[in-house]
Design a protein around this motif. Structure first.
Motif, PDB file in Angstrom:
ATOM      1  N   PRO A  39       0.821  -1.229   0.000  1.00 44.43           N
ATOM      2  CA  PRO A  39       0.000   0.000   0.000  1.00 44.43           C
ATOM      3  C   PRO A  39       0.851   1.273   0.000  1.00 44.43           C
ATOM      4  O   PRO A  39       1.911   1.315   0.610  1.00 44.43           O
ATOM      5  N   LEU A  40       0.350   2.254  -0.713  1.00 42.82           N
ATOM      6  CA  LEU A  40       0.994   3.571  -0.737  1.00 42.82           C
ATOM      7  C   LEU A  40       0.182   4.426   0.234  1.00 42.82           C
ATOM      8  O   LEU A  40      -0.987   4.732  -0.036  1.00 42.82           O
ATOM      9  N   SER A  41       0.806   4.771   1.373  1.00 37.75           N
ATOM     10  CA  SER A  41       0.033   5.469   2.410  1.00 37.75           C
ATOM     11  C   SER A  41      -0.437   6.842   1.940  1.00 37.75           C
ATOM     12  O   SER A  41       0.120   7.412   0.994  1.00 37.75           O
ATOM     13  N   GLU A  42      -1.431   7.360   2.636  1.00 36.43           N
ATOM     14  CA  GLU A  42      -1.984   8.674   2.287  1.00 36.43           C
ATOM     15  C   GLU A  42      -0.898   9.742   2.369  1.00 36.43           C
ATOM     16  O   GLU A  42      -0.777  10.610   1.505  1.00 36.43           O
ATOM     17  N   LYS A  68      -6.162  10.726  -7.765  1.00 35.64           N
ATOM     18  CA  LYS A  68      -5.752  12.078  -7.327  1.00 35.64           C
ATOM     19  C   LYS A  68      -5.041  12.793  -8.469  1.00 35.64           C
ATOM     20  O   LYS A  68      -5.254  13.987  -8.702  1.00 35.64           O
ATOM     21  N   LEU A  69      -4.197  12.044  -9.181  1.00 35.58           N
ATOM     22  CA  LEU A  69      -3.492  12.652 -10.323  1.00 35.58           C
ATOM     23  C   LEU A  69      -4.501  13.108 -11.384  1.00 35.58           C
ATOM     24  O   LEU A  69      -4.382  14.206 -11.929  1.00 35.58           O
ATOM     25  N   ALA A  70      -5.499  12.259 -11.634  1.00 37.42           N
ATOM     26  CA  ALA A  70      -6.511  12.587 -12.649  1.00 37.42           C
ATOM     27  C   ALA A  70      -7.250  13.869 -12.268  1.00 37.42           C
ATOM     28  O   ALA A  70      -7.540  14.711 -13.120  1.00 37.42           O
ATOM     29  N   LYS A  71      -7.518  14.021 -10.975  1.00 38.44           N
ATOM     30  CA  LYS A  71      -8.250  15.202 -10.504  1.00 38.44           C
ATOM     31  C   LYS A  71      -7.377  16.457 -10.593  1.00 38.44           C
ATOM     32  O   LYS A  71      -7.789  17.482 -11.140  1.00 38.44           O
ATOM     33  N   ILE A  72      -6.151  16.343 -10.058  1.00 42.59           N
ATOM     34  CA  ILE A  72      -5.272  17.522 -10.020  1.00 42.59           C
ATOM     35  C   ILE A  72      -4.890  17.986 -11.427  1.00 42.59           C
ATOM     36  O   ILE A  72      -4.855  19.171 -11.709  1.00 42.59           O
ATOM     37  N   TYR A  73      -4.594  16.990 -12.294  1.00 37.47           N
ATOM     38  CA  TYR A  73      -4.117  17.349 -13.632  1.00 37.47           C
ATOM     39  C   TYR A  73      -5.227  17.300 -14.696  1.00 37.47           C
ATOM     40  O   TYR A  73      -4.925  17.202 -15.881  1.00 37.47           O
ATOM     41  N   ASN A  74      -6.486  17.354 -14.240  1.00 35.36           N
ATOM     42  CA  ASN A  74      -7.644  17.395 -15.152  1.00 35.36           C
ATOM     43  C   ASN A  74      -7.513  16.424 -16.328  1.00 35.36           C
ATOM     44  O   ASN A  74      -7.510  16.843 -17.500  1.00 35.36           O
ATOM     45  N   GLN A  75      -7.419  15.157 -16.035  1.00 35.48           N
ATOM     46  CA  GLN A  75      -7.201  14.144 -17.066  1.00 35.48           C
ATOM     47  C   GLN A  75      -8.512  13.741 -17.755  1.00 35.48           C
ATOM     48  O   GLN A  75      -9.054  12.661 -17.517  1.00 35.48           O
ATOM     49  N   VAL A 127       0.574  12.182  -0.536  1.00 39.01           N
ATOM     50  CA  VAL A 127       0.612  13.651  -0.422  1.00 39.01           C
ATOM     51  C   VAL A 127       2.024  14.159  -0.733  1.00 39.01           C
ATOM     52  O   VAL A 127       2.204  15.139  -1.469  1.00 39.01           O
ATOM     53  N   GLN A 128       3.025  13.462  -0.193  1.00 42.49           N
ATOM     54  CA  GLN A 128       4.415  13.885  -0.428  1.00 42.49           C
ATOM     55  C   GLN A 128       4.764  13.816  -1.922  1.00 42.49           C
ATOM     56  O   GLN A 128       5.401  14.723  -2.458  1.00 42.49           O
ATOM     57  N   LEU A 129       4.313  12.748  -2.563  1.00 41.08           N
ATOM     58  CA  LEU A 129       4.602  12.598  -3.997  1.00 41.08           C
ATOM     59  C   LEU A 129       3.908  13.695  -4.806  1.00 41.08           C
ATOM     60  O   LEU A 129       4.513  14.308  -5.688  1.00 41.08           O
TER      61      LEU A 129
END
Lengths: 368, 120
Positions: A201-204, A242-249, A208-210
């Motif tokens: 698992p990739l923790s929350e 999260k990436l899809a949301k932030i970078y409007n994919q 966030v750090q990534l």
């Protein structure tokens, strides 16, 4: 001697409990004295260490400032800089001195940019400090390896990319996180390739750090996130969302639609949120049609989606859920109705004798 | 006569680095390791410009700015240094009278240009 003999005789004549109390007092007194001496020694050792640390710090700070300001105009190393590197090369062999030098460079890397940070990186290479960090990667203790990766990240050392990549799947979370940050800090979106093989698992917090690291770069050209949205690792899917949301994919909308049927509820809810952000009208119609089959949390997320993407034709559906048993859905339904048909909303009073109607919610929505 | 600058920064290496550079440019520098020392130096030396970090022990950069602007009622230029994640603090600093800011990591050369511009 007779006095001691006398004391011993008196001690032997005492009852057992009193003897025990005296013996304990004696042992404790000796322990206190010994511990006090030990404490004094430790304190004096720490003071000396701090003094040495300060002396080294003052000495190497001056060296470093001189080094940074004595470069040639063409960017090559001047004779003064070469001399300083030579001096520091000898110093870094001593562990205490090395620690001080590293801490100064580390702090300074956070404070200065441009040609100065390039000079610091050169110094890090030329003094051989890089080799100590690389050696740490091979240390059997995971925390030393993690610190080594952290240091290599700070000084942007790309040469050890292959070795650090091996740690991206390390069994210890701390080591993995450091390796992930290294890869993303140095290779940006390309560094996220480790997600293809990540089974843990990739923790929350790690996510966030990534994301924070990715956002500090000027080049925001994101790579294809579809494989991660289809990952068998749910935390990778959530991160990709999260990436899809932030970078409007917008281009991954179809994959997001597939995720509405994902086996994991958190993923389904996050997908609704992302689709809301990406104006997923198709998803809205699909969710509306399957509303009854959704879990309560999904239903709430769907109403949050409706709040943003509502169109007049949604009115009958909203009216149907005006007095939903759930507080949040009832609130959202009323708010949405108010936004699309104020007259109908104002007329609700007459109907509000519905057994599930909450007059407080109605009052609140009216006042807002 | 050289212009006086008070530098409030808790990272001694950075202070030293800036001192070296600013003195080379002909400025007279007074260094403070925290906001409290900075206020004392400002009170005693009447600087022409103040460079201050936002986060410092004892007294923050924001308090230094408010001391200069409200208590001393001085109009001297103030440049604040901020790190990533301190955007709100920077806005507060501007609201209480900071003239410019530099986000860390920054280039000392760029700082010199900004100082020169403010001291014209």
């Amino acid at each position: 001697m007779p006095d001691i003999q006398n004391i011993m005789d008196q001690y032997h004549d005492l009852p057992f409990l009193i003897q025990l109390a005296w013996a304990l007092s004696g042992v404790l007194s000796i322990a206190i004295v010994l511990l006090t001496i030990y404490l004094k020694i430790i304190r004096s050792y720490l003071r000396k260490k701090a003094q040495h640390h300060l002396a080294y710090k003052n000495k190497y700070e001056i060296f470093l400032v001189e080094y940074l300001y004595s470069g040639n105009d063409d960017g090559s190393l001047s004779d003064t800089q070469q001399t300083i590197i030579k001096k520091l090369k000898t110093s870094v062999k001593n562990k205490a001195k090395r620690k001080v030098i590293i801490s100064i460079l580390y702090k300074l890397m956070n404070e200065v940019s441009g040609e100065m940070s390039d000079y610091i990186k050169t110094l890090y290479h030329e003094t051989g400090l890089i080799n100590f960090a690389i050696d740490r990667l091979y240390n059997k203790n995971w925390y030393i390896a993690a610190k080594g990766i952290g240091e290599l990240t700070r000084f942007n050392i790309e040469d050890v990319n292959e070795k650090v990549s091996e740690y991206a799947l390390h069994p210890r979370r701390e080591v993995r996180n450091e390796a992930h940050l290294y890869l993303v800090n140095l290779f940006r979106f390309e560094g996220l390739e480790f997600l293809n093989n990540l089974k843990t698992p990739l923790s929350e917090w790690a996510q966030v750090q990534l994301l924070e690291t990715l956002q500090k770069f000027d080049d925001q050209q994101i790579c294809d996130i579809k494989p991660w949205l289809r990952s068998s690792n749910n935390s990778v899917v959530l991160f990709a969302l999260k990436l899809a949301k932030i970078y409007n994919q917008f281009e991954v909308q179809d994959t997001l639609m597939e995720l509405l049927n994902h086996e994991n509820k958190t993923v389904r809810i996050a997908s609704i949120e992302v689709l809301t952000n990406l104006y997923g009208l198709e998803a809205k119609e699909m969710l509306k049609a399957n509303f009854k089959d959704l879990s309560l949390e999904e239903q709430i997320s769907f109403f949050e989606m409706l709040e943003k993407l509502v169109i007049p034709s949604d009115e009958p559906f909203i009216e149907k859920h005006l007095f939903h048993k759930n507080f949040e859905i009832q609130l959202l339904a009323l708010k949405i109705l108010k936004s699309i048909n104020l007259d109908k909303f104002m007329a609700i009073d007459k109907k509000s004798n519905h057994k599930k109607a909450n007059p407080e919610i109605l009052k609140f929505v009216k006042s807002t | 006569m050289s212009k006086k600058i008070v530098l409030a920064e808790d990272n001694t290496t950075l202070s030293l680095l800036l001192k070296f550079r600013l003195e080379k440019e002909g400025y007279e520098l007074f260094m403070a390791a925290d906001g409290k020392e900075a206020i004392e130096l400002i009170n005693t030396n009447s600087p022409d410009l103040i460079l201050t970090d936002i986060m410092m022990p004892f007294v923050s950069g924001l308090e230094v700015i408010s001391h200069v602007r409200i208590k001393l009622d001085l109009d001297i230029p103030i440049i604040v240094f901020s790190s990533a994640g301190q955007e709100e603090m920077v806005l507060k600093a501007f609201n209480i009278g900071a003239n410019d800011f530099m986000g860390k990591p920054f280039s000392p050369n760029e700082l010199i240009i900004r100082i020169k511009r403010l001291l014209i």
